[in-house]
Design a protein around this motif. Sequence first.
Motif, PDB file in Angstrom:
ATOM      1  N   ALA A   1       7.376   8.333  14.899  1.00 15.74           N
ATOM      2  CA  ALA A   1       6.440   8.822  15.902  1.00 15.74           C
ATOM      3  C   ALA A   1       5.648   7.684  16.530  1.00 15.74           C
ATOM      4  N   ASN A   2       5.470   6.597  15.760  1.00 14.68           N
ATOM      5  CA  ASN A   2       4.688   5.495  16.283  1.00 14.68           C
ATOM      6  C   ASN A   2       5.550   4.287  16.653  1.00 14.68           C
ATOM      7  N   GLU A   3       6.845   4.507  16.684  1.00 14.07           N
ATOM      8  CA  GLU A   3       7.797   3.466  17.073  1.00 14.07           C
ATOM      9  C   GLU A   3       7.598   2.189  16.273  1.00 14.07           C
ATOM     10  N   LEU A   4       7.508   2.359  14.969  1.00  9.47           N
ATOM     11  CA  LEU A   4       7.358   1.208  14.089  1.00  9.47           C
ATOM     12  C   LEU A   4       8.669   0.960  13.358  1.00  9.47           C
ATOM     13  N   LYS A   5       8.883  -0.311  12.990  1.00  8.08           N
ATOM     14  CA  LYS A   5      10.119  -0.634  12.277  1.00  8.08           C
ATOM     15  C   LYS A   5       9.795  -1.338  10.977  1.00  8.08           C
ATOM     16  N   ILE A   6      10.760  -1.299  10.074  1.00  7.60           N
ATOM     17  CA  ILE A   6      10.610  -2.027   8.817  1.00  7.60           C
ATOM     18  C   ILE A   6      10.467  -3.508   9.158  1.00  7.60           C
ATOM     19  N   GLY A   7       9.534  -4.154   8.462  1.00 11.03           N
ATOM     20  CA  GLY A   7       9.320  -5.560   8.741  1.00 11.03           C
ATOM     21  C   GLY A   7       8.100  -5.793   9.617  1.00 11.03           C
ATOM     22  N   GLU A   8       7.705  -4.784  10.368  1.00 10.07           N
ATOM     23  CA  GLU A   8       6.508  -4.937  11.196  1.00 10.07           C
ATOM     24  C   GLU A   8       5.268  -4.791  10.321  1.00 10.07           C
ATOM     25  N   GLU A   9       4.115  -5.141  10.893  1.00 11.85           N
ATOM     26  CA  GLU A   9       2.873  -5.009  10.139  1.00 11.85           C
ATOM     27  C   GLU A   9       1.976  -3.978  10.804  1.00 11.85           C
ATOM     28  N   ILE A  10       1.267  -3.229   9.956  1.00 12.21           N
ATOM     29  CA  ILE A  10       0.344  -2.228  10.496  1.00 12.21           C
ATOM     30  C   ILE A  10      -1.077  -2.679  10.210  1.00 12.21           C
ATOM     31  N   PRO A  11      -1.928  -2.751  11.239  1.00 16.65           N
ATOM     32  CA  PRO A  11      -3.323  -3.114  10.992  1.00 16.65           C
ATOM     33  C   PRO A  11      -4.117  -1.867  10.566  1.00 16.65           C
ATOM     34  N   VAL A  12      -4.757  -1.958   9.395  1.00 12.42           N
ATOM     35  CA  VAL A  12      -5.552  -0.822   8.930  1.00 12.42           C
ATOM     36  C   VAL A  12      -6.931  -1.304   8.500  1.00 12.42           C
ATOM     37  N   ILE A  13      -7.863  -0.355   8.431  1.00 14.19           N
ATOM     38  CA  ILE A  13      -9.202  -0.684   7.950  1.00 14.19           C
ATOM     39  C   ILE A  13      -9.313  -0.188   6.519  1.00 14.19           C
ATOM     40  N   VAL A  14      -9.404  -1.117   5.566  1.00 15.51           N
ATOM     41  CA  VAL A  14      -9.592  -0.730   4.164  1.00 15.51           C
ATOM     42  C   VAL A  14     -10.842  -1.422   3.663  1.00 15.51           C
ATOM     43  N   GLY A  15     -11.699  -0.630   3.024  1.00 18.08           N
ATOM     44  CA  GLY A  15     -12.921  -1.190   2.446  1.00 18.08           C
ATOM     45  C   GLY A  15     -13.724  -1.954   3.487  1.00 18.08           C
ATOM     46  N   GLY A  16     -13.716  -1.461   4.749  1.00 22.32           N
ATOM     47  CA  GLY A  16     -14.512  -2.074   5.789  1.00 22.32           C
ATOM     48  C   GLY A  16     -13.870  -3.319   6.400  1.00 22.32           C
ATOM     49  N   ARG A  17     -12.676  -3.674   5.918  1.00 24.35           N
ATOM     50  CA  ARG A  17     -12.015  -4.862   6.467  1.00 24.35           C
ATOM     51  C   ARG A  17     -10.736  -4.473   7.169  1.00 24.35           C
ATOM     52  N   LYS A  18     -10.406  -5.243   8.167  1.00 24.13           N
ATOM     53  CA  LYS A  18      -9.140  -5.004   8.842  1.00 24.13           C
ATOM     54  C   LYS A  18      -8.074  -5.854   8.158  1.00 24.13           C
ATOM     55  N   VAL A  19      -7.035  -5.216   7.677  1.00 23.51           N
ATOM     56  CA  VAL A  19      -5.954  -5.987   7.041  1.00 23.51           C
ATOM     57  C   VAL A  19      -4.615  -5.545   7.631  1.00 23.51           C
ATOM     58  N   PHE A  20      -3.649  -6.430   7.484  1.00 24.73           N
ATOM     59  CA  PHE A  20      -2.307  -6.108   7.978  1.00 24.73           C
ATOM     60  C   PHE A  20      -1.395  -5.816   6.803  1.00 24.73           C
ATOM     61  N   LEU A  21      -0.742  -4.664   6.865  1.00 23.65           N
ATOM     62  CA  LEU A  21       0.154  -4.285   5.770  1.00 23.65           C
ATOM     63  C   LEU A  21       1.583  -4.341   6.289  1.00 23.65           C
ATOM     64  N   GLU A  22       2.414  -5.015   5.534  1.00 21.11           N
ATOM     65  CA  GLU A  22       3.801  -5.133   5.968  1.00 21.11           C
ATOM     66  C   GLU A  22       4.576  -3.872   5.568  1.00 21.11           C
ATOM     67  N   ILE A  23       5.346  -3.348   6.501  1.00 20.14           N
ATOM     68  CA  ILE A  23       6.185  -2.186   6.187  1.00 20.14           C
ATOM     69  C   ILE A  23       7.449  -2.712   5.525  1.00 20.14           C
ATOM     70  N   ARG A  24       7.566  -2.435   4.214  1.00 18.29           N
ATOM     71  CA  ARG A  24       8.737  -2.952   3.506  1.00 18.29           C
ATOM     72  C   ARG A  24       9.878  -1.934   3.479  1.00 18.29           C
ATOM     73  N   GLY A  25       9.517  -0.687   3.706  1.00 15.73           N
ATOM     74  CA  GLY A  25      10.581   0.308   3.670  1.00 15.73           C
ATOM     75  C   GLY A  25      10.075   1.658   4.125  1.00 15.73           C
ATOM     76  N   GLN A  26      10.983   2.582   4.289  1.00 19.26           N
ATOM     77  CA  GLN A  26      10.548   3.953   4.541  1.00 19.26           C
ATOM     78  C   GLN A  26      10.923   4.821   3.347  1.00 19.26           C
ATOM     79  N   ALA A  27       9.986   5.691   2.977  1.00 17.95           N
ATOM     80  CA  ALA A  27      10.162   6.413   1.725  1.00 17.95           C
ATOM     81  C   ALA A  27       9.571   7.810   1.825  1.00 17.95           C
ATOM     82  N   GLN A  28      10.007   8.664   0.940  1.00 25.48           N
ATOM     83  CA  GLN A  28       9.592  10.063   0.974  1.00 25.48           C
ATOM     84  C   GLN A  28       9.303  10.525  -0.440  1.00 25.48           C
ATOM     85  N   SER A  29       8.187  11.230  -0.617  1.00 21.08           N
ATOM     86  CA  SER A  29       7.874  11.782  -1.932  1.00 21.08           C
ATOM     87  C   SER A  29       7.854  13.307  -1.821  1.00 21.08           C
ATOM     88  N   PRO A  30       8.252  13.969  -2.903  1.00 17.76           N
ATOM     89  CA  PRO A  30       8.248  15.442  -2.843  1.00 17.76           C
ATOM     90  C   PRO A  30       6.853  16.016  -2.606  1.00 17.76           C
TER      91      PRO A  30
END
Lengths: 786, 234
Positions: free
Chosen positions: A142-171
Amino acid sequence: MLWRKMVRDVLESKAAYLACLVVISIGLMVYTSLNLTADNLWQAKENFYREYGFPDGFATVKGIPEAEIRRLAALPGIDQLEGRIVQDVRVIFPGREESTFLRLVTVGTGQGKTMSKVKLLAGLPLDPHQPGIWVDPQFLAANELKIGEEIPVIVGGRKVFLEIRGQAQSPEFVYPMRNAQDLFPDPRSFGIAYLPLPVMRSLAGEGAQINQLIFQLKPGFSYQDVESWLEPRLERFGLLALYPAKDQVSNFILNQELSSTEATANTMPLLFLAVGAVILYILLKRIIEQQRGQIGTLRSFGYSSREVQAHYLSYPLIIGLAGGLLGSLSGLWLSFPMTAMYQAFFHLPGLQGNFSLDYVLLALLLSVGFALLAGYFGSRQAMLLSPAEAMRPPAPPSGRHISLERWHWFWRSLTVQGKMATRNLFRHRQRSFFTFVGITFCFSMIAVTGYFNNIISVMIFDQMTKVQTHDIKITFAAPLSATGTRRELLKLPGIKRVETLLEAPATLKHGWRERETVIIGLGRDAELFNLLGEDGRRVLLPERGLILSSQLAEALGAKEGTIITLESALLRGDSISLPVYTIIPQYMGINAYMDKEALSRVLGQGELATSALLVAEEKALPLITEKYREASQVATMENRSQLLENFNEMMATYGFTIWILAVFAFITGFAVIYSFSIVALAERKRELASLRVLGMTPGEVLQILTFEQWLLALAAMLAGIPLTLQLISLMAQAMGSDLFTLPLIFEPNSFVIAAVGTACFILLAQWTLLRQIRRFSLVEALKERD
Amino acid sequence: MEVILTGRKLSKSYQLGEVRVQALRDVDIQIYQGELVVVLGPSGSGKSTLLNMLGGMDKVSSGELFYRQQPLHAMDEKGLTRYRREAVGFIFQFYNLMPNLTAWENVHLATEIAAKPLSAKDVLIDVGLGERLEHFPAQLSGGEQQRVAVARAVAKNPEFLLCDEPTGALDFETGIQVLKLLRKFSREQKRTVVLITHNAGIADMADRVLYMRDGRLDRIRSNENPLAPEEVSW
């Protein structure tokens, strides 16, 4: 030879049989496609849950040390228990206005784990020493992201980049919803991300504590056993929620969808089959009356009554077979796109269409069974005739005065045609009854369709335009001072109004009944969040006491004045008791409402705000969004127009279903009225032709038939009103859930639409009749003796 | 001559709508092998009812009726069906063809269930309809339709034919043609033909004439020299 006779007979009245065939086919198409789809869904769910270890229970706490978790894991009844951190974080997409969130869920990376495993669909394993995540594929797509790209998120008041290592599904996140207030998942603005615990800790700070426990039970133990042992032990860690698998949001909705699909699959087709069977019954009765002489002839040269009956059973048999085959095969075909449609809603890796003939065979059996039953009853009486009797023309139907004639004023007001028609209604009681039922049925179906159409707009627009009238809702990461926040927000450019809310999760208890909910504290002068009573007028908040949504009141068995016990982790003391001030209808969500100040007093934590509602000039809205998007105090920001759009989009899928229902209703209604009209015409050809000979115009002759139909239709529509209300209330009960209820509103519009719709196909059927009457060969009709 | 049907004190009453009809009263009757019998009487005299009894279409209310040694009055529906299937060929005033089956199909419909049927096609050729096999009743004239009906009855190869006003709906010429066919069946195959009519002219071609009135058998007349169908007139 008799087969040829049957085939030609059927072809002769092909329109009526076709109508019947279509009705049966629709029923079986629904039966086959829904059952197959439900099976596919169920199979995929079972496999996924089993292989990836769906937990038996969940507990959400404020924070719990790992040592404690190890102790809890040793409790009797617990097979496995695991702690994890679950936290929603905001994703920053440059240039995007609406808020986007990822739910970070920590997962173990060790071997031998059997509970709540995550299925890696593509990409690399997680590394406990690297800030990488797995993300659910729908969010990526939905967000046109690919494995290997990085997503900028705000965690604990800081902006960090998280690398997408894979796509996964949990029950656990087959149907990912951010909270129970949402009606539908929106993969563009909410997704699930999985990451190792050490990575989470390094992101959120070492102080980040485990806040969710999942566990599986040992065989022989029930959830209730374990709950009673866990609950007291978790209380001191700020237990927020403890619930079994069946209450887990994704699982709950999946199961609900499954059971409602199955319920529809097994009830709706019966309705259609019953209608089809009634049409067949009437058609067959008619053809047998008409072919009385032929039956006599067949019997005279030695066909047994069994053989003759078998011949007449071949009519419904062929229709049943054809309808069954057509319906079930199209249902089989339809199950593939339907399953594919479910793939978009429920992210079950193994979910796919399956080619299975089981339901095709069952559908065939069903339709043949129904058809033969109709045929048996339709042909039974004629078979009791002795051959000599069959050769004689039937005795004229008894012509008696009917009870209606005692109402002189009514009877005298009728034309001769009217009198004939009225007597006929009572003479052919059975057919009048079935016509009545048929019209009632399709009237109600259209009315129900109209109701749903109206009600969805009522639900959305009431909520959006009358209840929640803000432009933006900002939810804070932690409670803030109400006055301070309000003052701060009012400084924004273009701001028109700011109201703060105080939302407190709580358990409400009344006797043995209890319910988890959120108490929403509103200002007494609130304008952006309005509580509306039954009559649509604003309800003023009392100084003390609760306002309950009707759904919640029902769950608690509470009435006005009932004393409710309130428990909350936020409460200083143990619990407090409050009276119910009033109950209001609420279609979405189950909430309790209180005066904000009163709630603050009860909580005893000063004047707080958990969120704020804003109204601003339109051009100021993007600026406000921009300003707070990355603010650490802001947990979420909801743009109302965006929400409305989402709603409409989702409701469009409902709308589609509703239109299909409407089309079915139209076809069924037309089939019933049309085939019955044809039967009535054929049966009274002689009588009507005689009237033509007497000098009546085709229109005048038609009046006799139509007067009958309109009289029946009027009565049927009146009877359809209570039936519709009954159906709606049944459906409302079946479809309603904790998330939303269908309001039971008398919608005169729906009935007007239904009446117009019903009148439409009655007119259409009558028009075909008129054409046939015009084509009457008078000589033929009068001479005819069969 | 061998007796094939024997009736003793045959009575029949039935309910028609709200009226009770006494259609047959104490009729004693014998029908012989190979004869052509005409039952004559005004409408309502009970001739059709008698024909229905003889043909096993209906059961008698009282009395005894034997086909050779078999008691028809005691037979159940199954037995009567077998009797109609094997022994009787019916011909009706209004032909009673299946309107949506062709001439050949109509005949074939009857031969399908008969024990020793003749070829449907041959019989139709025999009655002069060789060119009309694939025509539907609506495409045939009244005489042609009745000839199909005769073919249908004959093709079953029955012991005897029961004809209910077979010429009643036909003009004189076509009526004679049908009578010729019936006479031919009777003489060439040595089979019995029972023909009911209210047309006294036809009685002249019968070996015996049974007169009926008010549900009773009034009298019986034997014809020493029956006329050929061509010679009768009405």
